[in-house]
Design a protein around this motif. Structure first.
Motif, short mmCIF file in Angstrom:
data_model
loop_
_atom_site.label_atom_id
_atom_site.label_comp_id
_atom_site.label_asym_id
_atom_site.label_seq_id
_atom_site.Cartn_x
_atom_site.Cartn_y
_atom_site.Cartn_z
N THR A 31 0.02 -2.86 -8.43
CA THR A 31 -0.47 -3.23 -7.11
C THR A 31 -1.39 -4.43 -7.25
N THR A 33 -4.76 -5.69 -5.27
CA THR A 33 -5.74 -5.28 -4.25
C THR A 33 -6.67 -6.42 -3.86
N THR A 39 -1.60 -4.80 0.76
CA THR A 39 -1.49 -4.34 -0.62
C THR A 39 -0.02 -4.36 -1.02
N HIS A 56 -3.56 -2.45 4.38
CA HIS A 56 -4.53 -1.66 3.61
C HIS A 56 -4.62 -0.23 4.15
N TRP A 59 -1.56 1.76 3.04
CA TRP A 59 -1.64 2.07 1.61
C TRP A 59 -2.59 3.23 1.36
#
Length: 67
Positions: A31, A33, A39, A56, A59
């Protein structure tokens, strides 16, 4: 920074990291971030392959429902 033809320009600044559950083998989910609104998620064995991009909030919801 020039983007790869396989990586959307919006992801060229992504700082990818492997899951801590990979045991250092690198064959896992990665991933990024560090992006301000999304994400992205990809397979570490195929870094130029398909990427799934979550907001976000989506996720966090996904991770919450895994555990």
């Amino acid at each position: 920074m020039k983007s790869s033809p396989h990586i959307p320009p919006a992801l060229t600044g992504a700082a990818w990291r492997a899951s801590s559950y990979s045991g250092g083998q690198g064959n896992c989910v990665e991933t990024a971030t560090n992006l301000p609104t999304h994400t992205p998620v990809r397979d570490s064995k195929r870094p130029a392959g398909p990427t799934i991009v979550f907001s976000h909030d989506a996720w966090r919801t996904f991770l919450t429902h895994l555990g």
